[in-house]
Design a protein around this motif. Structure first.
Motif, short mmCIF file in Angstrom:
data_model
loop_
_atom_site.label_atom_id
_atom_site.label_comp_id
_atom_site.label_asym_id
_atom_site.label_seq_id
_atom_site.Cartn_x
_atom_site.Cartn_y
_atom_site.Cartn_z
N ILE A 204 0.84 -1.20 0.00
CA ILE A 204 0.00 0.00 0.00
C ILE A 204 0.87 1.25 0.00
O ILE A 204 0.61 2.22 -0.73
CB ILE A 204 -0.95 0.01 1.22
N LEU A 205 1.94 1.23 0.80
CA LEU A 205 2.85 2.38 0.84
C LEU A 205 3.52 2.61 -0.51
O LEU A 205 3.84 3.75 -0.86
CB LEU A 205 3.91 2.17 1.92
N SER A 206 3.73 1.53 -1.26
CA SER A 206 4.38 1.68 -2.57
C SER A 206 3.55 2.55 -3.51
O SER A 206 4.10 3.26 -4.35
CB SER A 206 4.65 0.30 -3.19
N PHE A 207 2.22 2.50 -3.37
CA PHE A 207 1.34 3.34 -4.19
C PHE A 207 1.43 4.81 -3.75
O PHE A 207 1.18 5.70 -4.55
CB PHE A 207 -0.11 2.87 -4.09
N LEU A 208 1.78 5.03 -2.49
CA LEU A 208 1.86 6.39 -1.98
C LEU A 208 3.20 7.05 -2.30
O LEU A 208 3.25 8.23 -2.62
CB LEU A 208 1.63 6.40 -0.46
N VAL A 209 4.29 6.30 -2.21
CA VAL A 209 5.62 6.90 -2.39
C VAL A 209 6.00 7.05 -3.86
O VAL A 209 6.89 7.84 -4.19
CB VAL A 209 6.71 6.11 -1.65
N CYS A 210 5.33 6.30 -4.74
CA CYS A 210 5.74 6.33 -6.16
C CYS A 210 5.58 7.71 -6.79
O CYS A 210 6.27 8.05 -7.76
CB CYS A 210 4.97 5.29 -6.96
N GLY A 211 4.69 8.52 -6.24
CA GLY A 211 4.44 9.83 -6.84
C GLY A 211 5.14 10.98 -6.15
O GLY A 211 4.99 12.13 -6.57
N ILE A 212 5.90 10.70 -5.09
CA ILE A 212 6.55 11.79 -4.36
C ILE A 212 7.48 12.59 -5.27
O ILE A 212 7.49 13.82 -5.26
CB ILE A 212 7.34 11.24 -3.14
N PHE A 213 8.26 11.89 -6.09
CA PHE A 213 9.19 12.56 -6.99
C PHE A 213 8.65 12.65 -8.42
O PHE A 213 8.73 13.70 -9.06
CB PHE A 213 10.54 11.84 -7.00
N SER A 214 8.07 11.57 -8.90
CA SER A 214 7.60 11.56 -10.29
C SER A 214 6.36 12.42 -10.48
O SER A 214 6.03 12.81 -11.60
CB SER A 214 7.29 10.12 -10.72
N GLY A 215 5.66 12.74 -9.38
CA GLY A 215 4.45 13.54 -9.49
C GLY A 215 4.67 14.91 -10.11
O GLY A 215 3.79 15.44 -10.81
N GLU A 216 5.85 15.49 -9.87
CA GLU A 216 6.15 16.80 -10.46
C GLU A 216 6.17 16.73 -11.98
O GLU A 216 5.74 17.65 -12.67
CB GLU A 216 7.49 17.32 -9.93
N TYR A 217 6.68 15.59 -12.50
CA TYR A 217 6.72 15.42 -13.96
C TYR A 217 5.33 15.14 -14.51
O TYR A 217 4.94 15.65 -15.57
CB TYR A 217 7.66 14.28 -14.34
N GLN A 218 4.56 14.34 -13.79
CA GLN A 218 3.22 13.98 -14.27
C GLN A 218 2.31 15.20 -14.34
O GLN A 218 1.46 15.29 -15.23
CB GLN A 218 2.62 12.92 -13.33
N LEU A 219 2.49 16.12 -13.41
CA LEU A 219 1.66 17.34 -13.38
C LEU A 219 2.27 18.48 -14.19
O LEU A 219 1.74 19.59 -14.18
CB LEU A 219 1.47 17.78 -11.92
N ASN A 220 3.41 18.16 -14.83
CA ASN A 220 4.14 19.20 -15.59
C ASN A 220 4.49 20.40 -14.71
O ASN A 220 4.50 21.55 -15.16
CB ASN A 220 3.30 19.68 -16.79
N ALA A 221 4.78 20.09 -13.44
CA ALA A 221 5.13 21.14 -12.49
C ALA A 221 6.62 21.17 -12.20
O ALA A 221 7.08 21.92 -11.33
CB ALA A 221 4.36 20.94 -11.19
N ASP A 222 7.38 20.34 -12.90
CA ASP A 222 8.82 20.26 -12.63
C ASP A 222 9.53 21.58 -12.91
O ASP A 222 10.48 21.97 -12.22
CB ASP A 222 9.46 19.13 -13.43
N ALA A 223 9.09 22.30 -13.95
CA ALA A 223 9.72 23.58 -14.28
C ALA A 223 9.57 24.57 -13.13
O ALA A 223 10.51 25.30 -12.78
CB ALA A 223 9.11 24.15 -15.56
N VAL A 224 8.38 24.58 -12.53
CA VAL A 224 8.13 25.48 -11.40
C VAL A 224 8.94 25.03 -10.18
O VAL A 224 9.57 25.84 -9.50
CB VAL A 224 6.63 25.51 -11.06
N PHE A 225 8.92 23.73 -9.90
CA PHE A 225 9.60 23.20 -8.72
C PHE A 225 11.10 23.49 -8.77
O PHE A 225 11.68 23.98 -7.79
CB PHE A 225 9.36 21.69 -8.63
N PHE A 226 11.74 23.20 -9.90
CA PHE A 226 13.19 23.35 -9.99
C PHE A 226 13.63 24.81 -10.16
O PHE A 226 14.79 25.13 -9.95
CB PHE A 226 13.74 22.51 -11.15
N SER A 227 12.73 25.68 -10.57
CA SER A 227 13.10 27.09 -10.76
C SER A 227 12.95 27.93 -9.50
O SER A 227 13.39 29.07 -9.46
CB SER A 227 12.26 27.71 -11.88
#
Length: 407
Positions: A204-227
Motif C-alpha cells: 500500500i505504501l508503494s502506491f503512496l511513495v511512487c508519486g513523491i518525486f515523479s508527481g512533479e513530472y506527471q503534473l508538468n510542475a517540474d519547471a516550477v519546482f526546480f526554478s
C-alpha cells in the motif's frame, strides 16, 4: 515543507483510498490472528474468542515448566491412555474430536516429541502414538542426530560446505536444555500473521511513495519546482523526509495497533520461551525467544520497508515514471516464488530484502554465508547490510533529482 509534501500525498483520492485499505487490512488480519487459537470442548465442539483462549490457557498451564525427560515420559503415557479410549478408536470424526480435546493441554509438547521422532525433513503427527517411555530420554539428542544424519545424506552432503555443517551442529548444540515451556499461543498467532501485515503495508505504501518525486513530472510542475529558490535543495530534502516520515508513521502505526489487539486478546504468556518449544521453531538455527523473534520481525520489517520503498523512490527519480517504479516492490516480493526452486539461486535469494519482511520464515531457513573462514546466518547480514544500503540511497536520490534537467 515536509508537512506540505505529506498533505499532497493524502489529499488525493488515491491517498485516502490507501488509508481505507490499510484500515481494512488491519481489521481482517487481526481477526484471522485472533481466530488462530481455538478450543475443542469435551463434546468435540470448537469455540473461538476470549472463552477459547482462557480455557486453552488453563489446560496448557498444567504443563508449564521445564521440559525434562519426566515431562516427555508423562506426555507419552497420557497420550497412550487417551488413544486407548473408545472416542479415539472410533471412526466417527466427532468422537475423535472428543479424544483430541483431552490432548490440548500437551499439544505443543506432543509436537516436539513427534518432531524428534521424525526424520529431519519430515513430520508425522501420529508417531507419538507408537512411542514408548524410553523415547523420552532422547528427545533433545535426536534433534541433533537427525540433523547430522540429514547433513550426511545424499540430499545435503554436497549442498553445504564442511564449515557450514559444523556451524549448523554448533548452533544446535548451543541450545540450552531442558527447554522452558509456557502457553505462547498469543505470540505464535502474532508472528504467524505479522508478515502479512508487513507485506501488505509495504505494498500500500508503494502506491503512496511512487508519486513523491515523479508527481512533479506527471503534473508538468517540474519547471516550477526546480526554478524556485530552494527547489533543488530544501524542496528535495523535504520530499525525502516526507517519504521517511510517512513510511515510519504508517508502518509503526499498523504494527503497534495489530500487536496490541492480538496480544490484548490472546495474552502475552510464553514471551520468554525459546521458539524451539513450538513446531515451527523446533529446527531453527536461531536460539531466541518468542519475544526476541517478534522484535526481529518488526524491526526487520521496518528496515525491509525502507529498503524497498526507497529503492522504488530512486527508480522513480531515474525513470520519472510512477508506473515503472511501482512495479519494483511487486517484483521483489513475487520473483523469489517463481525462481525459488532453483538451488543455485537460493543463497542469492536469501539476501533479497523481502526476507526482512518475513523474518518468521527466515529464522527457519538454513541460509548461511561464508566470509573468509567465518560462517554467518542470513539474519545478521540482512540486519547490517540493508540499513547501510538505505543510508547510501538517500544521498543518491538527492543528487540525481537535484541534477534533473527540465524538459
Amino acid at each position: 515543507m515536509v508537512r506540505f509534501e505529506i498533505k499532497k500525498i493524502f489529499s488525493r483520492a488515491g491517498g485516502k483510498l490507501a488509508l481505507l485499505l490499510l484500515f481494512i487490512i488491519l481489521v481482517i488480519v487481526s481477526v484471522f490472528a485472533v481466530r488462530y487459537v481455538d478450543y475443542t470442548d469435551e463434546n468435540g465442539n470448537n469455540t473461538y474468542g476470549f472463552q477459547a483462549v482462557r480455557l486453552l490457557r488453563e489446560r496448557k498451564s498444567e504443563w508449564s515448566g521445564y521440559l525434562t525427560e519426566d515431562v516427555f515420559a508423562a506426555v507419552i503415557k497420557e497420550n497412550a491412555a487417551i488413544e486407548a479410549t473408545p472416542e479415539a478408536k472410533s471412526k466417527d470424526f466427532h468422537e475423535n474430536n472428543k479424544a483430541y480435546a483431552k490432548k490440548q493441554g500437551f499439544s505443543d509438547i506432543r509436537d516436539i516429541i513427534n518432531s524428534s521422532l521424525s526424520s529431519f525433513r519430515e513430520y508425522n503427527y501420529y508417531l507419538i502414538d507408537g512411542a514408548n517411555v524410553d523415547d523420552s530420554k532422547y528427545v533433545y539428542q535426536r534433534r541433533i542426530s537427525t540433523l547430522q544424519e540429514w547433513l550426511n545424506s545424499d540430499e545435503a552432503k554436497d549442498r553445504y560446505s564442511a564449515s557450514q555443517k559444523e556451524f549448523f551442529l554448533e548452533k544446535y548444540q548451543e541450545l540450552d536444555t531442558p527447554l522452558y515451556y509456557e502457553d505462547a499461543d498469543g505470540w505464535k498467532a502474532l508472528l504467524e500473521y505479522s508478515q502479512t501485515i508487513i507485506m501488505l503495508t509495504m505494498l500500500i505504501l508503494s502506491f503512496l511513495v511512487c508519486g513523491i518525486f515523479s508527481g512533479e513530472y506527471q503534473l508538468n510542475a517540474d519547471a516550477v519546482f526546480f526554478s524556485t529558490a530552494e527547489g533543488r535543495r530544501k524542496g528535495i530534502r523535504a520530499k525525502i523526509l516526507a517519504g521517511l516520515v510517512m513510511i515510519t508513521i504508517v508502518y509503526w502505526g499498523m504494527v503497534i495497533i495489530y500487536s496490541l489487539v492480538v496480544l490484548g486478546i490472546l495474552g502475552t504468556s510464553g514471551w520468554n520461551c525459546p521458539i524451539q518449544t513450538s513446531l515451527y521453531g523446533w529446527k531453527s538455527l536461531y536460539n531466541i525467544t518468542f519475544f526476541e523473534d517478534y522484535l526481529f520481525t518488526i524491526i526487520g520489517g521496518y528496515i525491509g520497508n525502507l529498503a524497498i520503498l526507497f529503492a522504488e523512490m530512486l527508480l522513480s527519480v531515474i525513470t520519472r515514471s510512477a508506473v515503472i517504479s511501482i512495479t519494483f516492490p511487486f517484483v521483489i516480493l513475487f520473483l523469489p516464488s517463481f525462481v525459488g526452486g532453483i538451488d543455485r539461486l537460493s543463497e542469492f535469494l536469501g539476501l533479497f530484502p523481502d526476507q526482512l519482511l518475513q523474518i518468521g520464515v527466515a529464522v527457519r531457513l538454513f541460509n548461511t554465508y561464508e566470509i573468509g573462514s567465518k560462517v554467518f546466518g542470513a539474519l545478521p547480514i540482512l540486519f547490517i547490510s540493508y540499513p547501510i544500503i538505505v543510508c547510501l540511497m538517500i544521498p543518491i536520490i538527492y543528487q540525481i533529482y537535484r541534477k534533473s534537467e527540465i524538459r
